[in-house]
Structure formats: structure tokens, C-alpha cells
Write a protein that holds these residues in place. Structure first.
Motif, short mmCIF file in Angstrom:
data_model
loop_
_atom_site.label_atom_id
_atom_site.label_comp_id
_atom_site.label_asym_id
_atom_site.label_seq_id
_atom_site.Cartn_x
_atom_site.Cartn_y
_atom_site.Cartn_z
N ALA A 56 0.77 -1.19 -0.11
CA ALA A 56 -0.03 -0.01 -0.06
C ALA A 56 0.92 1.19 0.06
N VAL A 57 2.01 1.25 0.72
CA VAL A 57 2.81 2.38 0.85
C VAL A 57 4.00 2.55 -0.14
N HIS A 58 4.13 1.40 -0.93
CA HIS A 58 5.52 1.20 -1.92
C HIS A 58 6.70 1.25 -1.41
N LEU A 59 6.74 0.36 0.12
CA LEU A 59 7.99 0.11 0.51
C LEU A 59 8.22 -1.38 0.42
N SER A 60 9.28 -1.89 0.95
CA SER A 60 9.52 -3.30 1.07
C SER A 60 9.07 -3.71 2.52
N ALA A 61 8.68 -5.07 2.64
CA ALA A 61 8.23 -5.39 3.86
C ALA A 61 9.18 -5.11 4.89
N PRO A 62 10.51 -5.39 4.94
CA PRO A 62 11.45 -5.21 5.87
C PRO A 62 11.63 -3.62 6.47
N ALA A 63 11.45 -2.93 5.38
CA ALA A 63 11.60 -1.47 5.62
C ALA A 63 10.35 -0.94 6.54
#
Length: 162
Positions: free
Chosen positions: A37-44
Motif C-alpha cells: 500500500a505504501v510502496h516500500l519493502s516489507a523489511p522497511a
């Protein structure tokens, strides 16, 4: 990019605000879904959520219950009027309020009253016993005024972001 500076060491950027908005609506949303949804990686996302928890921005992660469905249909607001607001005179009352599970929220307020309480109860008899425990014998309580909620138009703790 929008940024909100809270302290010299903590700044919330647009990603943080978007993550917080999602978590406020449903904190069971998976980090994978948030990342998409926020266009980041899951670890981030995971690192950001950990930082938001550790910094105190995220204070609690709880289930919000329907009080009437668990046997506590009464919601009452109580305005407490004191004779003296000095911390030494209010310490006992504040301790009783903090220890009372039926008090959902308590605010020190401006205006005629000094405190505003939001209370849930199973019956008026329970509420009367609670007020006796909270206020009975406390000579600093000038008076208190109770209002009973008839309906709930809106309830929540959602904080508008951005």
C-alpha cells in the motif's frame, strides 16, 4: 515529501504517516499488505513500525470492544469539580482514577470543571458504587455531574494525519 518533526531525533515522513494511518484503521494488517500500500519493502515497513513503537508514537495495540456486547451497556461522562487543584490535594483522587478499570478516559480540562471522566458500567448500581469509591470521603471534591450517553454516534481514537 511531507514531514512532521516530533523531537530532534524523530521525524515522521509521508511513509510513516501512511503506515500509521493503515495501522489506526486495522493493526492486524500484515506488513506485506502495508508495504504494498505504501510502496516500500516489507523489511522497511517492519523497521519503521519498530521505530514508531520504540519512540512511543504507537502507544498501544489493542482490540476495541463493543462494551454493550460484554455486559457494560452504560457509558457515562462525569465532570469533576474540585475545591483545590493543587497536586497534593488531588493526588489521592488521581490515584483512585488511575486504578479504576471502569474509567476508560480521564482528562484534566479547562472551564468550570477540573476533570472529565468517560466511564463504562454494567448498571446504575455499579456506577453509584464506583462514585462512592472515587469521591466519597474526599473533601476536595466540590461536586460532580454525570451525564448518561443515550446513543453512540461516533466512537474511536483515530488521530487525523497529514
Amino acid at each position: 515529501m511531507t514531514q512532521l518533526s516530533l523531537t530532534p531525533s524523530l521525524t515522521l515522513d509521508a511513509f510513516d504517516l501512511a503506515i500509521l494511518d493503515i495501522l489506526q484503521r486495522d493493526n492486524t494488517t500484515s506488513q506485506r499488505e502495508i508495504a504494498q500500500a505504501v510502496h516500500l519493502s516489507a523489511p522497511a515497513v517492519q523497521r519503521r513500525i519498530r521505530r514508531l513503537r520504540e519512540s512511543g508514537v504507537i502507544r498501544n495495540e489493542v482490540a476495541v470492544l463493543d462494551a454493550s456486547r460484554v455486559g457494560r451497556p452504560l457509558i457515562l461522562t462525569v465532570e469533576v469539580h474540585l475545591h483545590d487543584e493543587h497536586p497534593q490535594r488531588t493526588a489521592g483522587m488521581r490515584a483512585r482514577i488511575m486504578a479504576e478499570p471502569a474509567i476508560q478516559q480521564c482528562y484534566g480540562i479547562t472551564g468550570e470543571a477540573d476533570y472529565l471522566l468517560i466511564i463504562t458500567a454494567s448498571s446504575m448500581a455499579e456506577y453509584e458504587a464506583l462514585t462512592e469509591r472515587l469521591f466519597g470521603g474526599d473533601d476536595n471534591i466540590r461536586r460532580y455531574r454525570t451525564s448518561v450517553a443515550l446513543t453512540c454516534l461516533k466512537m474511536g481514537l483515530h488521530v487525523p494525519l497529514g
